[in-house]
Design a protein around this motif. Structure first.
Motif, mmCIF file in Angstrom:
data_model
loop_
_atom_site.group_PDB
_atom_site.id
_atom_site.type_symbol
_atom_site.label_atom_id
_atom_site.label_comp_id
_atom_site.label_asym_id
_atom_site.label_seq_id
_atom_site.Cartn_x
_atom_site.Cartn_y
_atom_site.Cartn_z
ATOM 1 N N ASN A 87 44.903 71.916 35.729
ATOM 2 C CA ASN A 87 45.836 71.001 35.086
ATOM 3 C C ASN A 87 45.222 70.283 33.885
ATOM 4 O OD1 ASN A 87 48.080 71.059 37.249
ATOM 5 N ND2 ASN A 87 46.262 70.559 38.433
ATOM 6 N N PHE A 88 46.092 69.697 33.088
ATOM 7 C CA PHE A 88 45.662 68.763 32.053
ATOM 8 C C PHE A 88 45.392 67.418 32.730
ATOM 9 C CE2 PHE A 88 47.609 72.030 29.606
ATOM 10 C CZ PHE A 88 47.112 71.936 28.317
ATOM 11 N N VAL A 89 44.165 66.925 32.614
ATOM 12 C CA VAL A 89 43.794 65.700 33.333
ATOM 13 C C VAL A 89 43.436 64.544 32.393
ATOM 14 C CG1 VAL A 89 43.010 66.941 35.381
ATOM 15 C CG2 VAL A 89 41.387 66.458 33.535
ATOM 16 N N GLY A 90 43.570 64.754 31.089
ATOM 17 C CA GLY A 90 43.342 63.669 30.144
ATOM 18 C C GLY A 90 41.908 63.579 29.665
ATOM 19 N N LEU A 91 41.753 63.019 28.466
ATOM 20 C CA LEU A 91 40.429 62.772 27.888
ATOM 21 C C LEU A 91 40.547 61.583 26.941
ATOM 22 C CD1 LEU A 91 37.450 63.514 27.310
ATOM 23 C CD2 LEU A 91 38.301 65.032 25.499
ATOM 24 N N GLY A 92 39.686 60.605 27.133
ATOM 25 C CA GLY A 92 39.650 59.441 26.263
ATOM 26 C C GLY A 92 38.235 59.171 25.790
ATOM 27 N N VAL A 93 38.090 58.802 24.518
ATOM 28 C CA VAL A 93 36.769 58.528 23.946
ATOM 29 C C VAL A 93 36.806 57.161 23.285
ATOM 30 C CG1 VAL A 93 35.066 59.222 22.228
ATOM 31 C CG2 VAL A 93 36.232 60.964 23.588
ATOM 32 N N ARG A 94 35.864 56.314 23.657
ATOM 33 C CA ARG A 94 35.701 55.012 23.007
ATOM 34 C C ARG A 94 34.217 54.722 22.886
ATOM 35 N NH1 ARG A 94 34.813 49.627 24.169
ATOM 36 N NH2 ARG A 94 35.783 48.186 22.687
ATOM 37 N N ASP A 95 33.757 54.599 21.645
ATOM 38 C CA ASP A 95 32.327 54.410 21.380
ATOM 39 C C ASP A 95 31.551 55.542 22.067
ATOM 40 O OD1 ASP A 95 32.972 52.123 19.945
ATOM 41 O OD2 ASP A 95 32.775 50.817 21.687
ATOM 42 N N ASN A 96 30.633 55.182 22.969
ATOM 43 C CA ASN A 96 29.817 56.193 23.643
ATOM 44 C C ASN A 96 30.310 56.503 25.055
ATOM 45 O OD1 ASN A 96 28.046 56.575 21.481
ATOM 46 N ND2 ASN A 96 26.786 54.839 22.106
ATOM 47 N N PHE A 97 31.502 56.043 25.386
ATOM 48 C CA PHE A 97 32.056 56.278 26.721
ATOM 49 C C PHE A 97 33.162 57.332 26.641
ATOM 50 C CE2 PHE A 97 30.415 51.925 26.988
ATOM 51 C CZ PHE A 97 29.612 52.031 28.112
ATOM 52 N N PHE A 98 33.089 58.305 27.552
ATOM 53 C CA PHE A 98 34.096 59.351 27.657
ATOM 54 C C PHE A 98 34.747 59.236 29.034
ATOM 55 C CE2 PHE A 98 30.685 61.977 25.278
ATOM 56 C CZ PHE A 98 30.897 61.222 24.116
ATOM 57 N N ALA A 99 36.062 59.177 29.067
ATOM 58 C CA ALA A 99 36.783 59.088 30.336
ATOM 59 C C ALA A 99 37.679 60.309 30.498
ATOM 60 C CB ALA A 99 37.625 57.817 30.386
ATOM 61 N N CYS A 100 37.804 60.772 31.719
ATOM 62 C CA CYS A 100 38.698 61.888 32.006
ATOM 63 C C CYS A 100 39.185 61.779 33.438
ATOM 64 C CB CYS A 100 38.013 63.234 31.773
ATOM 65 S SG CYS A 100 36.703 63.614 32.952
ATOM 66 N N GLY A 101 40.265 62.464 33.721
ATOM 67 C CA GLY A 101 40.782 62.500 35.074
ATOM 68 C C GLY A 101 40.184 63.649 35.863
ATOM 69 N N SER A 102 40.611 63.737 37.095
ATOM 70 C CA SER A 102 40.118 64.796 37.979
ATOM 71 C C SER A 102 41.245 65.223 38.904
ATOM 72 C CB SER A 102 38.921 64.299 38.796
ATOM 73 O OG SER A 102 38.510 65.276 39.740
ATOM 74 N N GLU A 103 41.176 66.448 39.349
ATOM 75 C CA GLU A 103 42.169 66.957 40.287
ATOM 76 C C GLU A 103 41.929 66.450 41.700
ATOM 77 O OE1 GLU A 103 41.838 71.096 39.483
ATOM 78 O OE2 GLU A 103 43.046 70.986 37.647
#
Length: 588
Positions: free
Chosen positions: A505-521
């Motif tokens: 699935n598409f679980v998202g990706l976000g980037v802010r400064d040096n932090f990367f966030a994503c979802g998980s199944e």
């Protein structure tokens, strides 16, 4: 070495081998066949001579084979010794660098410890003796000191130090150290937990340290111990000591400070899924506006909902699904993008290949484009030109749009499904593209007949691309990894981030400064820190069990988005809920 005598019988046999057989058969087969043909012509003496000659050849062949084997072994051992010697030399330099840094940090640590509480030895001694006589320590060894050799007065003085109070507050505990049974044990527990967290990232941290200190390590240390004159001062903002005078050590100190200060995701607000008949409520996209005041959600429910961020945070518990504005569409929605210049302008794309431009203030549809022949997966506003957008679709095309034009102003074909597009933060000419062919491409729109860079390494389709700064791209894939690419370096791939699960699935990706966030199944949100390949924290979001039986697939995180100015994160789920999470420090 024994002298080999010529064998005329053997020469006779070899000479009798036909030329055609020499080209088609091995010498052994030719010799064997020839012996079979001429054996009746050879006398016993000739056969004895032949056997003797063959035996001598065998002995010589054995000797040569052993000599070759020994040469090969000797070469391997010598090369291994050279390599190990180089590694030993490098290890010795690394140890020297570590010892040098330890010396600097220990000295500066002592200076920091003595700074605010520095008093003369005589005053310390008098106060310590007075306190020991009036308040004997409970854990006493008979000499007026605790078992670890410190007087209770030292603990009391340390507990009053403002630096410790600030530290405890940053760790989620602002109580006086003495309010805990055996304050010293509480401090030891905090240190132990911090060290465990460091240990979980130790290999990555060690590689980062060696990379940052590579210049120092490569220096010739024979002239001295290389301790230098760097000093350490406390950086309360980072919560860690950093080195002033040595950029490598200073930078590594900041990394440790960040790891200490940003290690916990805490849910601070929740919006449940809207009431509706259809059980499928996947939110495909969640996006903050440029100021972080509003955020929008969209998905398979065919509606765009806009919420007030401040109102959501002020609500206690689970907030009622009450958007500020809501727009209905004809088809399932796949992606949203806010205009970075026109605060009210919001773009959406859907499963039928339509691109819509909305006025989020009134909810009115401003522009509608029949953009692609198949589902559009991604849309993004240009950060350098408020009128331009880019879209990517299952029809394998990337198209450039302008709100001043009724049709696409440019397009190119990747010959593979396009899953993600993203403008360069400061350039109207560069676009990053993620494709189902497992690759990330960088295009220059001034000459888009071919890409200017291709980044290969993912094992499955690239579902998201984001810029991290001006020269780095972060990509997400259904191979359960994030990858960091440097667009300016020859060796493009910098780091691989693994820990979450993403296979379908598409679980998202976000980037802010040096932090990367994503979802998980696994219905978890993961946060990575650029220097480290393992996640620094994760949060498991609650599952709405009332609808789990209606949907066959297990619930998962479907979209994420960072707040533009805070360490807050939006996470949307396949069940239609939205969560606000805060990234903060905690002693774990």
């Amino acid at each position: 070495m024994a002298k080999l005598n010529p064998s005329f019988a053997l020469s006779k046999i070899v000479n009798s081998v036909s030329k055609d057989k020499q080209h088609t058969e091995s010498p052994f087969v030719s010799l064997k066949n020839t012996l079979g043909h001429v054996k009746h012509k050879l006398s016993v003496e000739e056969l004895d001579s032949l056997l003797k000659q063959l035996h001598e050849y065998k002995v010589e062949a054995d000797r040569e084979e052993k000599r070759n084997d020994l040469d090969l072994l000797l070469h391997f051992l010598q090369e291994s010794r050279v390599e190990k010697a180089k590694r030993l030399e490098m290890l010795q330099k690394e140890i020297e660098c570590l010892e040098s840094d330890i010396h600097v940090v220990e000295n500066s640590h002592q200076a920091v410890a003595d700074g605010p509480m520095h008093r003369s030895k005589s005053v310390k001694s008098l106060e310590s003796n007075a306190m020991t006589e009036s308040n004997p320590p409970q854990d006493d060894t008979g000499d007026g000191k605790n078992r670890n050799g410190y007087s209770q007065n030292m603990y009391d003085t340390f507990a009053e130090h403002p630096g410790l109070k600030t530290y405890l507050k940053t760790q989620g505990d602002g109580d006086d150290v003495r309010s805990h049974p055996g304050g010293k044990h509480h401090l030891a527990e905090l240190c132990c937990k911090k060290r465990k967290r460091i240990a979980s990232q130790f290999e990555d941290l060690q590689n980062v340290y060696l990379k940052l200190r590579s210049g120092r390590i490569s220096e010739n240390h024979s002239s001295g111990n290389g301790q230098g004159t760097a000093s350490i001062s406390s950086d309360s903002k980072q919560g860690a000591t950093v080195a002033h005078g040595d950029e490598g050590l200073q930078e590594f100190g900041k990394i440790l400070g960040t790891l200490s200060q940003s290690n916990t995701l805490r849910v601070v607000a929740q919006i449940p899924r809207p009431p509706q008949v259809h059980p499928s409520s996947i939110l495909s996209s969640v996006e903050y506006d440029r100021q972080g005041r509003l955020f929008a959600t969209a998905g398979v429910s065919k509606r765009i909902s806009i919420f007030d961020h401040t109102t959501m945070l002020e609500s206690t518990g689970v907030m009622t699904h009450c958007p500020v504005v809501e727009m209905l569409t004809r088809s399932k929605l796949s992606c949203l993008s806010w205009n970075r210049f026109v605060a009210s302008e919001l773009a959406s794309t859907d499963y039928e290949g339509v691109l819509n431009i909305w006025d989020s203030t009134t909810g009115d549809l401003v522009h509608e484009y029949e953009a692609h022949s198949k589902r559009i997966w991604s849309v993004d506003h240009c950060g350098a030109d408020p009128a331009m957008l880019v879209t990517g679709s299952d029809d394998c095309h990337v198209k450039i749009w302008s709100t001043k034009s009724p049709s696409a102003i440019a397009q190119f074909n990747l010959k593979a499904n396009v899953c993600a597009v993203k403008w360069h933060p400061n350039s109207p000419h560069q676009v990053a593209v993620g494709s189902a062919d497992h690759s990330v491409y960088l295009y220059d729109l001034r000459k888009y007949d071919t890409y200017i860079r291709a980044f290969s390494g993912h094992k499955k389709a690239v579902s998201y691309v984001r810029w991290s700064g001006l020269e780095e791209i972060v990509s997400a894939s259904t191979d359960s990894s994030l990858r960091l690419w440097n667009t300016a370096a020859t060796s493009a791939e910098e780091r691989i981030f693994r820990g979450h699960r993403n296979e379908k699935n598409f679980v998202g990706l976000g980037v802010r400064d040096n932090f990367f966030a994503c979802g998980s199944e696994t219905h978890e949100v993961y946060v990575y820190y650029k220097p480290l390949s393992k996640p620094i924290t994760k949060a498991t979001l609650p599952i709405d069990t009332s609808i789990s039986s209606e949907v066959k697939d297990k619930p998962f995180i479907s979209a994420v988005s960072w707040h533009p100015s805070k360490q807050e994160l939006l996470a949307a789920t396949s069940q239609g809920s939205v969560f606000v999470l805060c990234l903060e420090g905690n002693a774990m």
